[in-house]
Design an enzyme around this catalytic site. Sequence first.
Site, PDB file in Angstrom:
ATOM      1  N   LYS A 283       0.833  -1.204   0.000  1.00 14.89           N
ATOM      2  CA  LYS A 283       0.000   0.000   0.000  1.00 14.89           C
ATOM      3  C   LYS A 283       0.874   1.262   0.000  1.00 14.89           C
ATOM      4  O   LYS A 283       2.093   1.182   0.010  1.00 14.89           O
ATOM      5  CB  LYS A 283      -0.977  -0.054   1.181  1.00 14.89           C
TER       6      LYS A 283
HETATM    7  C1  LIG Z   1      -5.623  -4.267   1.016  1.00 11.01           C
HETATM    8  C2  LIG Z   1      -7.089  -4.036   1.091  1.00 11.01           C
HETATM    9  C3  LIG Z   1      -7.844  -4.347   2.233  1.00 11.01           C
HETATM   10  C4  LIG Z   1      -7.274  -5.102   3.384  1.00 11.01           C
HETATM   11  O1  LIG Z   1      -6.191  -4.461   3.969  1.00 11.01           O
HETATM   12  P1  LIG Z   1      -5.295  -5.283   5.015  1.00 11.01           P
HETATM   13  O2  LIG Z   1      -4.538  -4.201   5.730  1.00 11.01           O
HETATM   14  O3  LIG Z   1      -4.410  -6.180   4.222  1.00 11.01           O
HETATM   15  O4  LIG Z   1      -6.211  -6.006   5.912  1.00 11.01           O
HETATM   16  C5  LIG Z   1      -9.176  -3.999   2.253  1.00 11.01           C
HETATM   17  N1  LIG Z   1      -9.759  -3.396   1.208  1.00 11.01           N
HETATM   18  C6  LIG Z   1      -9.087  -3.098   0.086  1.00 11.01           C
HETATM   19  C7  LIG Z   1      -9.784  -2.417  -1.032  1.00 11.01           C
HETATM   20  C8  LIG Z   1      -7.723  -3.436  -0.011  1.00 11.01           C
HETATM   21  O5  LIG Z   1      -7.047  -3.171  -1.129  1.00 11.01           O
END
Ligand SMILES: *Cc1c(COP(=O)(O)O)cnc(C)c1O
Length: 386
Positions: A184
């Site tokens: 991210k």
């Molecule tokens: C990555 C992601 C999540 C989950 O995030 P985590 O921190 O890995 O639990 C939820 N929603 C979207 C759209 C994502 O891309």
Amino acid sequence: MRNEFLVFGQPLIGEEEKEEVLDCLNKAWLGTGPKVAKFELDFAAYKGASYVAALNSCTAALHLSLLALDLQRGDEVITTPMTFCATVNAIIHVGATPVLADVQPGSMNIDPGEIRKKITKRTRAILPVHFAGRACDMDAIMAIAEEHHLAVIEDCAHAIETEYRGRKAGTIGDFGCFSFYSTKNVVTGEGGLVITRKPEDADRIKVLGLHGMSKDAWKRFSDAGFKHYDVVEAGFKYNMMDLQAAIGIHQLSRVENLWKRRETVWQRYQHAFADLPLGLPAPVEPGTRHAYHLYTVLIDESRTGISRDSFLNAMTGEKIGVGVHYRSIPEHAFYKKAFGWRGEDYPHAYRVGRETVSLPLSAKITDADVQDVITAVRTLVGRSGQ
Ligand SMILES: *Cc1c(COP(=O)(O)O)cnc(C)c1O
């Protein structure tokens, strides 16, 4: 051909992150503590938010936000078919029923008109996802929510830097859920955070995120005198560690620089592919700020002469890591079985899910990497079509 495989979504880690992690190790304070408290303050300042709770994932943030709504079994939460499974699973885990509303073909974000069609007497909340970092049509979504007395939880996993008409993503609805997963825009390895509009929601989420133990239980190991904790709810183990916050503090201090770099790469792709028979991302809507989390192209075999899956394989063969965000939710086996969903019933998400490819867009990639991606894409689709 490149020598090294270009890993998709690899984060850019600086020396400060390494030193701060070492500081945790030297002080032997690994768990939730002062670095998490600082990360929360810094993030709140960045977003202009008052109430935040750091957690160990965005999935946890979504789960606890939904729990804070005290939904009853059978209550419905409307979300998008163009998202990661965690968005939908969180709804299922609180005993509510997920309901999908298709996306707009251009923005790939949930279509407010489709939301309206899905509202029933059991609808309690809307869970929009700012897909790829592009702001959803929040004015329309908030108007629907107000009209029908619905809560709004913004899935901001792609949207740390996103803004909509002067407001920051995650501060518009009742809850904003963020991810600091390794791919991210700001990373802590695994990590998440929720912004709440009401202070009592952040307080409750902090309690629920640490076993349901009374507030600030982590302080019980400090020198302020021994304190007993009380368990006030059956909670979860969702707290962020100082080891994770150590990385996040310095990632966050560089968030605008990282954004700028991704914007440059995004624009370079837009120009380089303008003459190819590809579906390119729509221009950024006026009055909004895109977080540039994903750069996606659509591969329509009838125009490109190559199928999406062959393209994925060919790019990997060129030593370029690519992603698919996402095959639409109703195409997955579990949801088909549990809810009888069919991909064809959400035609825009279905088409995107079958044609989309995410190209490398992390701040870590070099100009030479970007050129390799451009060359590979132009070679694979440049000769056919138009
Ligand atoms: C990555 C992601 C999540 C989950 O995030 P985590 O921190 O890995 O639990 C939820 N929603 C979207 C759209 C994502 O891309």
